[in-house]
Design a protein around this motif. Structure first.
Motif, PDB file in Angstrom:
ATOM      1  N   CYS A 125      40.933  76.859  -7.835  1.00 19.98           N
ATOM      2  CA  CYS A 125      41.765  76.004  -6.981  1.00 19.98           C
ATOM      3  C   CYS A 125      42.661  75.125  -7.844  1.00 19.98           C
ATOM      4  O   CYS A 125      42.370  74.868  -9.017  1.00 19.98           O
ATOM      5  CB  CYS A 125      40.913  75.164  -6.044  1.00 19.98           C
ATOM      6  SG  CYS A 125      39.932  73.871  -6.851  1.00 19.98           S
ATOM      7  N   ARG A 126      43.739  74.647  -7.258  1.00 19.52           N
ATOM      8  CA  ARG A 126      44.662  73.751  -7.941  1.00 19.52           C
ATOM      9  C   ARG A 126      44.755  72.451  -7.149  1.00 19.52           C
ATOM     10  O   ARG A 126      44.757  72.473  -5.906  1.00 19.52           O
ATOM     11  CB  ARG A 126      46.034  74.388  -8.078  1.00 19.52           C
ATOM     12  CG  ARG A 126      46.050  75.612  -8.997  1.00 19.52           C
ATOM     13  CD  ARG A 126      45.754  75.212 -10.444  1.00 19.52           C
ATOM     14  NE  ARG A 126      45.797  76.343 -11.359  1.00 19.52           N
ATOM     15  CZ  ARG A 126      44.734  77.038 -11.738  1.00 19.52           C
ATOM     16  NH1 ARG A 126      43.531  76.719 -11.256  1.00 19.52           N
ATOM     17  NH2 ARG A 126      44.846  78.044 -12.582  1.00 19.52           N
TER      18      ARG A 126
ATOM     19  N   MET B 117      38.231  77.531   2.948  1.00 17.70           N
ATOM     20  CA  MET B 117      38.151  76.499   1.918  1.00 17.70           C
ATOM     21  C   MET B 117      37.334  75.299   2.393  1.00 17.70           C
ATOM     22  O   MET B 117      36.500  74.768   1.663  1.00 17.70           O
ATOM     23  CB  MET B 117      39.554  76.048   1.515  1.00 17.70           C
ATOM     24  CG  MET B 117      40.365  77.093   0.779  1.00 17.70           C
ATOM     25  SD  MET B 117      42.020  76.467   0.372  1.00 17.70           S
ATOM     26  CE  MET B 117      41.637  75.195  -0.849  1.00 17.70           C
TER      27      MET B 117
ATOM     28  N   GLU C  92      35.502  72.933  -8.167  1.00 16.18           N
ATOM     29  CA  GLU C  92      35.549  74.068  -9.084  1.00 16.18           C
ATOM     30  C   GLU C  92      34.373  75.013  -8.857  1.00 16.18           C
ATOM     31  O   GLU C  92      34.472  76.215  -9.067  1.00 16.18           O
ATOM     32  CB  GLU C  92      35.571  73.586 -10.532  1.00 16.18           C
ATOM     33  CG  GLU C  92      36.953  73.255 -11.047  1.00 16.18           C
ATOM     34  CD  GLU C  92      37.901  74.455 -11.007  1.00 16.18           C
ATOM     35  OE1 GLU C  92      37.433  75.607 -11.048  1.00 16.18           O
ATOM     36  OE2 GLU C  92      39.112  74.224 -10.910  1.00 16.18           O
TER      37      GLU C  92
ATOM     38  N   SER D 149      44.578  73.473  -3.282  1.00 15.26           N
ATOM     39  CA  SER D 149      45.164  74.717  -2.784  1.00 15.26           C
ATOM     40  C   SER D 149      44.487  75.904  -3.452  1.00 15.26           C
ATOM     41  O   SER D 149      43.969  75.793  -4.575  1.00 15.26           O
ATOM     42  CB  SER D 149      46.674  74.747  -3.062  1.00 15.26           C
ATOM     43  OG  SER D 149      46.935  74.964  -4.436  1.00 15.26           O
ATOM     44  N   HIS D 150      44.479  77.023  -2.738  1.00 14.94           N
ATOM     45  CA  HIS D 150      43.891  78.245  -3.277  1.00 14.94           C
ATOM     46  C   HIS D 150      44.654  79.433  -2.704  1.00 14.94           C
ATOM     47  O   HIS D 150      44.694  79.620  -1.479  1.00 14.94           O
ATOM     48  CB  HIS D 150      42.412  78.339  -2.916  1.00 14.94           C
ATOM     49  CG  HIS D 150      41.650  79.310  -3.767  1.00 14.94           C
ATOM     50  ND1 HIS D 150      41.891  80.665  -3.763  1.00 14.94           N
ATOM     51  CD2 HIS D 150      40.650  79.109  -4.686  1.00 14.94           C
ATOM     52  CE1 HIS D 150      41.075  81.257  -4.600  1.00 14.94           C
ATOM     53  NE2 HIS D 150      40.315  80.337  -5.178  1.00 14.94           N
TER      54      HIS D 150
ATOM     55  N   LEU E 126      35.309  76.420  -5.082  1.00 16.24           N
ATOM     56  CA  LEU E 126      36.615  77.088  -4.960  1.00 16.24           C
ATOM     57  C   LEU E 126      37.161  77.400  -6.341  1.00 16.24           C
ATOM     58  O   LEU E 126      38.180  76.830  -6.769  1.00 16.24           O
ATOM     59  CB  LEU E 126      37.604  76.184  -4.203  1.00 16.24           C
ATOM     60  CG  LEU E 126      37.158  75.593  -2.869  1.00 16.24           C
ATOM     61  CD1 LEU E 126      38.151  74.542  -2.392  1.00 16.24           C
ATOM     62  CD2 LEU E 126      36.997  76.698  -1.831  1.00 16.24           C
TER      63      LEU E 126
END
Length: 274
Positions: A109-110, A171, A103, A162-163, A106
C-alpha cells in the motif's frame, strides 16, 4: 414513510451526492440551495474533502457558512476562509504504528497524509503529502511527494492508504483486522482507497458542533450521503437520505432513498419545502 417537517438545517455530502457525475452543480440543485438559504435554513457541506477543496463548491452553490471537512476532523468557516476547529489529530507515534499495521494487512500500500492550517490554503502548511506511487481515485497530480518518514512525521487530520490491486471494501476489511479500533476506517470511493481518522471523529461529530453553534436540534437536521463515510451522519440526523447510487450499507441505513446524484436527488427532496 412518515411525514417529515421542514428541516432547520441541511447537511450534504459533496461528491456522489450534491454534485453530479461530472462533479458539477446543476442549476436545479443550485436553485433549491439558494431558496433554502434565503428562507433562513443553513446549508452545511459535510465531506471527506479538506478545506482547500471547499471554495470551488461553495462558490458554485452560493454558500458562506460552515463546512465539516475531512470526515468531521475540521470545521471550516467558508465566508471567513478560516479553520474554526480541529478534532482528533493523529500524532506521529500513532501514524507510525498504523503504518506498520497496514503493511501487514495491505502489503504494497502507499500512504498519504492530510494536514490543515489556519485557512483553506495556509502557505505555512504542506496540506497534502504523498508517497511515491500513491494513487488518488479522483485523479493523480495533487500533493507533494516525500518518503514515508515525512508522511508520518507530523500531525495529520487524516491518513490515506491506496492499493492498486484491491477495492476499498477489501482494504477496509483487511485493515480493520489488524488495527483493532485504534483508528476509525472509512472510505468515500470504491477505487482502492481507505481513509483513517482518530477514533470517534465522524461527520456526525462535526455536525454536532455546528448545530450547537447554531442552536438547531439534531432531530431537525436532514442529511444526504452516498458512501460509508456518511453512515454516522445519516444515523445521527433527524432524517437521513441516501442517494440511489449509494453504497449498499448506506442504502440499508437511511430513512429514505432519493434519486441518484445524476438526477438531482438532493434537489428532489428539498423541493418539498423550498
Amino acid at each position: 414513510m412518515e411525514r417529515v417537517d421542514r428541516p432547520e438545517l441541511i447537511a450534504s455530502d459533496v461528491d456522489g451526492t450534491l454534485l453530479g457525475p461530472m462533479e458539477l452543480l446543476t442549476e436545479r440543485t443550485r436553485g433549491v440551495l439558494h431558496r433554502a438559504v434565503e428562507a433562513g435554513v443553513p446549508v452545511v457541506l459535510a465531506t471527506g474533502r479538506p478545506p482547500r477543496w471547499i471554495p470551488v463548491v461553495a462558490t458554485a452553490a452560493g454558500l458562506t457558512g460552515y463546512a465539516v471537512c475531512a470526515n468531521g476532523a475540521v470545521l471550516y468557516d467558508i465566508g471567513e476562509d478560516r479553520v474554526v476547529d480541529v478534532h482528533g489529530l493523529l500524532e506521529p507515534a500513532l501514524l507510525h504504528s498504523v503504518a506498520d499495521a497496514l503493511e501487514t494487512a495491505l502489503p504494497g500500500c502507499r500512504l498519504a497524509a492530510e494536514r490543515v492550517g489556519r485557512s483553506a490554503n495556509d502557505p505555512d502548511v504542506r496540506n497534502f503529502v504523498i508517497e511515491p506511487k500513491y494513487h488518488n481515485p479522483w485523479g493523480d497530480g495533487e500533493g507533494e511527494t516525500f518518503p514515508r518518514a515525512e508522511i508520518l512525521g507530523r500531525p495529520a487530520v487524516k491518513l490515506l492508504a491506496s492499493h492498486a490491486g484491491m477495492n476499498s471494501d477489501e482494504m477496509a476489511l483487511a485493515a480493520g483486522e489488524v488495527l483493532d479500533g485504534s483508528v476509525d476506517i472509512t472510505y468515500s470511493s470504491r477505487g482502492g482507497l481507505i481513509e483513517l481518522a482518530a477514533h470517534g471523529v465522524t461527520k456526525a461529530t462535526g455536525l454536532a458542533e455546528v448545530v450547537r453553534r447554531l442552536d438547531v436540534p439534531a432531530e431537525r437536521v436532514i442529511a444526504f450521503g452516498d458512501m460509508p463515510n456518511d453512515l454516522e451522519m445519516l444515523r445521527w440526523a433527524g432524517h437521513g437520505v441516501a442517494m440511489a447510487n449509494a453504497h449498499p450499507e448506506v442504502l440499508r441505513t437511511a430513512d429514505e432513498i432519493t434519486a441518484p446524484n445524476s438526477e438531482d436527488g438532493v434537489a428532489q427532496i428539498l423541493e418539498r419545502w423550498f
